[in-house]
Design a protein around this motif. Structure first.
Motif, mmCIF file in Angstrom:
data_model
loop_
_atom_site.group_PDB
_atom_site.id
_atom_site.type_symbol
_atom_site.label_atom_id
_atom_site.label_comp_id
_atom_site.label_asym_id
_atom_site.label_seq_id
_atom_site.Cartn_x
_atom_site.Cartn_y
_atom_site.Cartn_z
ATOM 1 N N ILE A 326 -5.206 -1.899 4.196
ATOM 2 C CA ILE A 326 -4.589 -0.609 3.951
ATOM 3 C C ILE A 326 -5.426 0.416 3.389
ATOM 4 C CG2 ILE A 326 -2.928 0.756 3.116
ATOM 5 C CD1 ILE A 326 -1.884 -0.934 5.162
ATOM 6 N N ALA A 327 -6.004 1.557 4.008
ATOM 7 C CA ALA A 327 -6.938 2.628 3.574
ATOM 8 C C ALA A 327 -6.041 3.784 3.237
ATOM 9 C CB ALA A 327 -8.020 2.535 4.516
ATOM 10 N N VAL A 328 -6.197 4.259 2.078
ATOM 11 C CA VAL A 328 -5.438 5.482 1.437
ATOM 12 C C VAL A 328 -6.389 6.566 1.058
ATOM 13 C CG1 VAL A 328 -4.029 6.415 -0.301
ATOM 14 C CG2 VAL A 328 -3.523 3.938 0.403
ATOM 15 N N PHE A 329 -6.296 7.773 1.838
ATOM 16 C CA PHE A 329 -7.057 8.927 1.794
ATOM 17 C C PHE A 329 -6.631 9.879 0.742
ATOM 18 C CE2 PHE A 329 -7.753 6.511 5.518
ATOM 19 C CZ PHE A 329 -9.200 6.525 5.662
ATOM 20 N N THR A 330 -7.227 10.549 -0.015
ATOM 21 C CA THR A 330 -6.833 11.661 -1.004
ATOM 22 C C THR A 330 -7.810 12.678 -0.590
ATOM 23 O OG1 THR A 330 -8.210 10.825 -2.848
ATOM 24 C CG2 THR A 330 -5.743 10.193 -2.484
ATOM 25 N N ARG A 331 -7.043 13.858 -0.211
ATOM 26 C CA ARG A 331 -7.945 14.938 0.284
ATOM 27 C C ARG A 331 -7.329 16.314 -0.298
ATOM 28 N NH1 ARG A 331 -10.034 13.343 5.376
ATOM 29 N NH2 ARG A 331 -11.053 11.365 5.253
ATOM 30 N N VAL A 337 -11.558 18.069 1.610
ATOM 31 C CA VAL A 337 -12.461 17.610 0.759
ATOM 32 C C VAL A 337 -11.968 16.315 -0.088
ATOM 33 C CG1 VAL A 337 -13.782 18.064 -1.223
ATOM 34 C CG2 VAL A 337 -13.491 19.796 0.331
ATOM 35 N N ILE A 338 -12.933 15.248 -0.088
ATOM 36 C CA ILE A 338 -12.483 14.171 -0.637
ATOM 37 C C ILE A 338 -12.132 14.268 -2.241
ATOM 38 C CG2 ILE A 338 -14.095 12.603 1.106
ATOM 39 C CD1 ILE A 338 -16.057 12.551 -1.447
ATOM 40 N N LEU A 339 -11.370 13.451 -2.733
ATOM 41 C CA LEU A 339 -10.901 13.503 -4.019
ATOM 42 C C LEU A 339 -11.242 12.123 -4.877
ATOM 43 C CD1 LEU A 339 -7.515 15.204 -3.940
ATOM 44 C CD2 LEU A 339 -9.762 16.346 -4.759
ATOM 45 N N PRO A 340 -12.544 11.858 -5.163
ATOM 46 C CA PRO A 340 -12.819 10.756 -5.862
ATOM 47 C C PRO A 340 -12.398 10.553 -7.260
ATOM 48 C CG PRO A 340 -14.646 12.232 -5.821
ATOM 49 C CD PRO A 340 -13.626 12.794 -5.067
ATOM 50 N N LEU A 341 -12.664 9.593 -7.894
ATOM 51 C CA LEU A 341 -12.759 9.386 -9.146
ATOM 52 C C LEU A 341 -11.034 9.466 -9.616
ATOM 53 C CD1 LEU A 341 -15.396 11.214 -10.996
ATOM 54 C CD2 LEU A 341 -15.381 8.751 -10.654
ATOM 55 N N MET A 342 -10.117 8.682 -8.923
ATOM 56 C CA MET A 342 -8.698 8.663 -9.075
ATOM 57 C C MET A 342 -8.503 7.027 -9.174
ATOM 58 S SD MET A 342 -7.347 11.118 -6.086
ATOM 59 C CE MET A 342 -5.444 10.981 -6.705
ATOM 60 N N SER A 343 -7.258 6.873 -9.839
ATOM 61 C CA SER A 343 -6.533 5.264 -9.749
ATOM 62 C C SER A 343 -5.437 5.487 -9.330
ATOM 63 C CB SER A 343 -6.597 4.924 -11.356
ATOM 64 O OG SER A 343 -7.759 4.940 -12.055
ATOM 65 N N LEU A 344 -5.215 4.566 -8.068
ATOM 66 C CA LEU A 344 -4.120 4.363 -7.230
ATOM 67 C C LEU A 344 -3.562 2.826 -7.427
ATOM 68 C CD1 LEU A 344 -5.656 7.086 -6.113
ATOM 69 C CD2 LEU A 344 -4.235 6.758 -3.996
ATOM 70 N N LEU A 360 -5.320 -0.258 -5.808
ATOM 71 C CA LEU A 360 -6.341 0.140 -4.854
ATOM 72 C C LEU A 360 -7.640 0.222 -5.309
ATOM 73 C CD1 LEU A 360 -4.007 2.799 -2.802
ATOM 74 C CD2 LEU A 360 -4.192 0.289 -2.574
ATOM 75 N N ARG A 361 -8.531 0.101 -4.380
ATOM 76 C CA ARG A 361 -9.922 0.102 -4.975
ATOM 77 C C ARG A 361 -10.699 1.321 -4.432
ATOM 78 N NH1 ARG A 361 -13.682 -5.332 -5.385
ATOM 79 N NH2 ARG A 361 -11.592 -6.027 -4.413
ATOM 80 N N GLU A 362 -11.321 2.117 -5.211
ATOM 81 C CA GLU A 362 -11.954 3.321 -4.673
ATOM 82 C C GLU A 362 -13.137 2.535 -3.827
ATOM 83 O OE1 GLU A 362 -13.805 7.549 -6.214
ATOM 84 O OE2 GLU A 362 -13.396 5.825 -7.647
ATOM 85 N N THR A 363 -13.205 3.178 -2.382
ATOM 86 C CA THR A 363 -14.348 2.274 -1.684
ATOM 87 C C THR A 363 -14.857 3.592 -0.798
ATOM 88 O OG1 THR A 363 -12.692 0.652 -1.482
ATOM 89 C CG2 THR A 363 -14.268 0.781 0.351
ATOM 90 N N LEU A 364 -16.115 3.269 -0.632
ATOM 91 C CA LEU A 364 -16.769 3.983 0.455
ATOM 92 C C LEU A 364 -16.956 3.246 1.713
ATOM 93 C CD1 LEU A 364 -17.944 7.137 0.764
ATOM 94 C CD2 LEU A 364 -20.399 5.907 0.041
ATOM 95 N N ASP A 365 -16.972 3.796 2.796
ATOM 96 C CA ASP A 365 -17.236 2.945 4.290
ATOM 97 C C ASP A 365 -17.912 3.821 5.215
ATOM 98 O OD1 ASP A 365 -16.242 0.433 5.947
ATOM 99 O OD2 ASP A 365 -15.769 2.121 7.234
ATOM 100 N N HIS A 371 -12.260 6.361 0.409
ATOM 101 C CA HIS A 371 -10.760 6.052 0.232
ATOM 102 C C HIS A 371 -10.652 5.168 -0.672
ATOM 103 C CE1 HIS A 371 -12.469 2.970 2.701
ATOM 104 N NE2 HIS A 371 -11.364 2.253 2.477
ATOM 105 N N TYR A 372 -9.305 4.837 -0.790
ATOM 106 C CA TYR A 372 -8.789 3.926 -1.729
ATOM 107 C C TYR A 372 -8.033 2.703 -0.947
ATOM 108 C CZ TYR A 372 -9.634 7.590 -5.005
ATOM 109 O OH TYR A 372 -10.319 8.625 -5.603
ATOM 110 N N GLY A 373 -8.609 1.291 -1.002
ATOM 111 C CA GLY A 373 -8.391 0.426 -0.207
ATOM 112 C C GLY A 373 -7.809 -0.906 -0.914
#
Length: 415
Positions: A326-331, A337-344, A360-365, A371-373
């Motif tokens: 499961i990939a969760v995207f916050t924009r 625009v991406i929203l990094p440095l969050m905790s989900l 969820l783990r902050e991830t770059l693919d 995203h957070y996956g």
């Protein structure tokens, strides 16, 4: 936290934001800053700001794994975030400009959320160490920046410590961005360059509306003076000064090997995320919370392994034969625009019982981007996925973003 003042609350901060106030403090003679008005009655959401400005470029540098671009504009206010505390950074009379860095992967043109340090040197000596805050602005998107103080016109070197990546790399990014590199960009500061940048107030009728300035395209000579408003774009003529380039040099920590101007690097990409509808997977939906767009995509775990010989630290804790990723995207709204440095975190409910619960783990693919996956075993049709934001984006914000992305409600997706 440093010599620049942080003001809390709206009392003093609001007074500083009034037009003409800085002249009484000596800013007219001491700084290139042009104090813009601040929108009153701002919504707890992304809003259209009262002004826009252009910016210039000091060039780029790369070491092959990291590329960095150095840009500048007027010194100006912004808001920093530390946990639940918001602080307003005010302009100091000695601030000469606002310096900005964009970091990206030159192979895939992917903007990278990394650890960052910035030092300005002249004749081998340090003259300023700006904090290089990770931040959001409506024109620049996600970047790093701070107001800087230079003693005089002249030649300087920006020494930029980049890396490692602050997210888990997957796919073709597995094993990359694990170390830090130091890149250098030489530039010539001329006070008149700051004064020559364009500044204008936006249409008063748009102030505070639920909209945003258009994200700047670094590769375009057009100023991009458009904004999105009720799903429509309105364009103006203008020029943001992006093509005012200077030579840049690159080196790493051990081999301080200066090179030529990095024309082959090209312009930095935008921090707009990849189009979610184009992903290889099932879009479970998109919801709005705290004015951020939160989307969830279900895909096969094997897709994350195909570029890593069937192995990946990011998904190694599950049986991939029966698992789903499961990939969760916050924009941001409007500009994506991406929203990094969050905790989900996410829970999965089936027939009234919770069958999965965790972070969820902050991830770059290389395909999904930022995203957070999480990998979930035995996901079934009808399962209810609840995504919670445990920590809002720890990003400094410019006008138009400083009131958004704080009070998140849980969002729910159904499989």
């Amino acid at each position: 936290m440093n010599r620049r003042g942080f003001l809390q609350g709206t009392g003093v901060a609001g007074a500083i934001g009034l037009a003409g106030c800085l002249e009484r403090l000596g800013f007219e003679e001491q700084s290139a800053w042009r104090d813009p008005p601040l929108v009153e009655d701002r919504p707890d959401a992304v809003y259209f700001p009262a002004s826009r400005e252009t910016m210039g470029s000091y060039g780029t540098a790369t070491d092959g794994e990291y590329a960095v671009a150095l840009s500048y504009t007027f010194p100006h206010r912004f808001w920093t975030i530390a946990g639940d505390e918001t602080n307003r950074v005010t302009v100091d009379t000695e601030d000469t400009m606002h310096l900005m860095c964009t970091v990206w992967d030159p192979e895939t043109d992917t903007v990278l959320p990394v650890e960052m340090e910035l030092e300005i040197r002249q004749d081998g000596a340090s003259v300023d160490r700006p904090l290089a805050w990770p931040m959001l602005s409506q024109r620049m998107g996600f970047h790093y920046g701070d107001n800087v103080q230079l003693p005089d016109d002249g030649e300087y070197t920006a020494r930029i410590l980049v890396g490692p990546l602050e997210a888990t790399p997957t796919g073709a990014f597995e094993g990359r961005f694990e170390s830090a590199s130091t890149l250098e960009i030489d530039f010539e500061y001329d006070r008149s360059d700051i004064h020559d940048l364009e500044f204008e107030e936006t249409d008063y009728d748009d102030w505070g509306s639920r909209a945003a300035l258009e994200l700047m395209d670094h590769g375009s000579s057009d100023g991009g003076h458009a904004h999105e408003h009720d799903d429509h774009s309105h364009g103006d003529d203008g020029n943001h000064g992006d093509d005012d380039g200077h030579d840049g040099h690159d080196h790493d920590d051990e081999n301080h090997d200066h090179g030529d101007h990095d024309d082959d690097v090209g312009h930095p990409p935008t921090s707009r995320g990849p189009t979610i509808d184009d992903f290889d997977g099932e879009l479970l939906g998109s919801e709005s919370s705290a004015d951020a767009t939160i989307s969830a995509v279900r895909t096969n775990v094997d897709r994350l392994l195909e570029d890593n010989d069937g192995e990946s630290d990011a998904v190694a804790d599950s049986d991939t034969g029966t698992s789903t990723y499961i990939a969760v995207f916050t924009r941001t709204p409007y500009n994506d625009v991406i929203l990094p440095l969050m905790s989900l975190s996410m829970s999965v409910e089936r027939d009234g019982a919770v069958v999965h619960e965790g972070s969820l783990r902050e991830t770059l693919d290389h395909e999904f981007g930022h995203h957070y996956g999480v990998t979930v075993d035995d996901l079934e049709r009808g399962d209810r996925l609840q995504v919670s934001v445990d920590s809002h984006p720890q990003l400094a914000r410019h006008d138009g973003y400083e009131t958004a992305f704080f009070e998140f409600d849980d969002v729910v997706f159904s499989v």
